[in-house]
Design a protein around this motif. Structure first.
Motif, short mmCIF file in Angstrom:
data_model
loop_
_atom_site.label_atom_id
_atom_site.label_comp_id
_atom_site.label_asym_id
_atom_site.label_seq_id
_atom_site.Cartn_x
_atom_site.Cartn_y
_atom_site.Cartn_z
N VAL A 18 3.55 -12.85 9.23
CA VAL A 18 3.75 -11.65 8.23
C VAL A 18 3.16 -10.18 8.76
N PHE A 19 1.92 -10.48 9.13
CA PHE A 19 1.09 -9.50 9.62
C PHE A 19 1.61 -8.78 10.97
N ASN A 20 2.38 -9.52 11.50
CA ASN A 20 2.65 -8.86 13.02
C ASN A 20 4.01 -8.44 13.07
N GLY A 21 4.76 -8.83 11.98
CA GLY A 21 6.15 -8.38 11.92
C GLY A 21 6.46 -6.91 11.49
N PHE A 22 5.62 -5.97 11.57
CA PHE A 22 6.03 -4.71 11.18
C PHE A 22 6.59 -3.65 12.36
N THR A 23 7.66 -2.75 12.00
CA THR A 23 7.75 -1.81 13.03
C THR A 23 6.86 -0.83 13.20
N GLU A 24 7.08 -0.04 14.06
CA GLU A 24 6.16 1.02 14.26
C GLU A 24 5.88 2.14 13.22
N GLU A 25 7.28 2.11 12.46
CA GLU A 25 7.14 3.22 11.30
C GLU A 25 6.65 2.59 10.26
N GLU A 26 6.89 1.34 9.94
CA GLU A 26 6.13 0.80 8.75
C GLU A 26 4.67 0.63 9.20
N ILE A 27 4.01 0.46 10.17
CA ILE A 27 2.69 0.64 10.20
C ILE A 27 2.17 1.86 9.88
N ILE A 28 2.93 3.03 10.47
CA ILE A 28 2.30 4.31 10.16
C ILE A 28 2.56 4.45 8.59
N GLU A 29 3.50 4.18 8.01
CA GLU A 29 3.81 4.29 6.58
C GLU A 29 2.34 3.47 5.75
N SER A 30 2.22 2.33 6.38
CA SER A 30 1.08 1.44 5.46
C SER A 30 -0.28 2.31 5.84
N ASP A 31 -0.26 2.78 7.24
CA ASP A 31 -1.59 3.67 7.48
C ASP A 31 -1.67 4.69 6.46
N ALA A 32 -0.60 5.37 6.07
CA ALA A 32 -0.49 6.64 5.12
C ALA A 32 -1.00 6.15 3.85
N ARG A 33 -0.52 5.08 3.48
CA ARG A 33 -0.99 4.30 1.98
C ARG A 33 -2.35 4.02 1.99
N LEU A 34 -2.99 3.65 3.30
CA LEU A 34 -4.39 3.26 3.34
C LEU A 34 -5.21 4.54 2.93
N ILE A 35 -4.71 5.65 3.75
CA ILE A 35 -5.57 6.77 3.89
C ILE A 35 -5.67 7.37 2.44
N MET A 36 -4.45 6.86 1.55
CA MET A 36 -4.60 7.70 0.30
C MET A 36 -5.20 6.78 -0.79
N PHE A 37 -5.37 5.39 -0.61
CA PHE A 37 -5.90 4.29 -1.31
C PHE A 37 -7.69 4.71 -1.05
N ARG A 38 -8.09 5.22 0.13
CA ARG A 38 -9.35 5.44 0.22
C ARG A 38 -9.89 6.45 -0.55
N PHE A 39 -9.01 7.48 -0.90
CA PHE A 39 -9.26 8.62 -1.99
C PHE A 39 -9.31 8.13 -3.30
N LEU A 40 -8.23 7.31 -3.52
CA LEU A 40 -8.02 6.68 -4.89
C LEU A 40 -9.01 5.67 -5.37
#
Lengths: 147, 114
Positions: A18-40
């Protein structure tokens, strides 16, 4: 409930997939959400401390409660203007730091031997002895206060 | 283990579910608060270590009920225990309360980790 070792390996393999099956684009999108979640996360804790609900927060920053909910769910990404407004209405200031790796964190630690064992001391920043700070001038009737 | 195939099948059914699960795990691992995605289900003292991963609130509204385990050596483990599809009401119904109490009663032993 008993779980055999072979079962735990199956579980690990399945979760790894599950954790290793992400594309590079999906990883970047997930990172972007994580940055937002830090603020939230900070926003949510602050709102709770101040007793502000989502609807009230939305009114204060001039948006809708459902938009803020979409951000919390990761369905939309926050913009910087909204973050600035959140800072203002919640009277807080977001701080940005670079996350250090473990290796970077331990470079300041120097093991020292005292004959009985090894001790690790953390270096601290040397005070600026040469910096001149002018003390405030007081008139005769004023007493100095520590600040 | 008996719930494993149901839970892993749910999580890995498509990219959308995988992505949501990944987001929730990253929240937990980074110690971030986001009750829209992961929250305590401490309906009573006995259930204080039960939590819920919330998948697609306002849409499918699925839950994975979890048990948080704090080991003495500082290890923190979140066990995904029970899957509930289509939570229907905002408040916990009898069905959900039963499930949360069931998870509270589960006992896990951490036998190894990397």
């Amino acid at each position: 409930m008993n779980t055999k070792l072979s079962d735990t390996n199956d579980i690990k393999t399945a979760f790894d997939q599950v954790f290793n099956g992400f594309t590079e684009e999906e990883i970047i999108e997930s990172d972007a959400r994580l940055i937002m979640f830090r603020f939230l996360s900070i926003v949510e804790e602050k709102c709770e401390a101040l007793g502000i609900n989502r609807k009230q927060l939305a009114e204060k920053v001039g948006t809708s409660a459902s938009y803020i909910t979409q951000l919390y769910r990761g369905d939309k990404l926050v913009n910087m203007l909204l973050l600035a407004k959140l800072q203002k209405v919640l009277n807080l200031e977001f701080d940005i730091i670079e996350k250090k790796t473990y290796e970077e964190l331990i470079t300041d630690y120097h093991p020292v031997s005292d004959g009985k064992g090894w001790w690790i001391f953390h270096t601290f920043q040397k005070p600026e002895y040469d910096t001149i700070v002018l003390l405030p001038e007081l008139d005769e009737n004023q007493t100095a206060q520590a600040v | 283990m008996e719930n494993f195939s149901g839970i892993i099948g749910y999580i890995s059914q498509d990219a959308r579910h995988k992505s949501k699960f990944n987001d929730i795990c990253r929240l937990i691992l980074n110690g971030l608060r986001n009750t829209e995605l992961y929250d305590k289900e401490n309906i009573n003292e006995r259930c204080k270590h039960v939590t819920a991963m919330k998948f697609f609130k306002g849409q499918e509204n699925d839950r994975i009920y979890c048990k948080e385990i704090h080991e003495k050596n500082g290890l923190f483990v979140v066990v995904t225990s029970e899957l509930l599809k289509r939570k229907k009401t905002n408040k916990n119904s009898r069905r959900e309360i039963n499930l949360i109490e069931k998870v509270a009663g589960y006992e896990y032993e951490i036998i190894g980790y990397e």
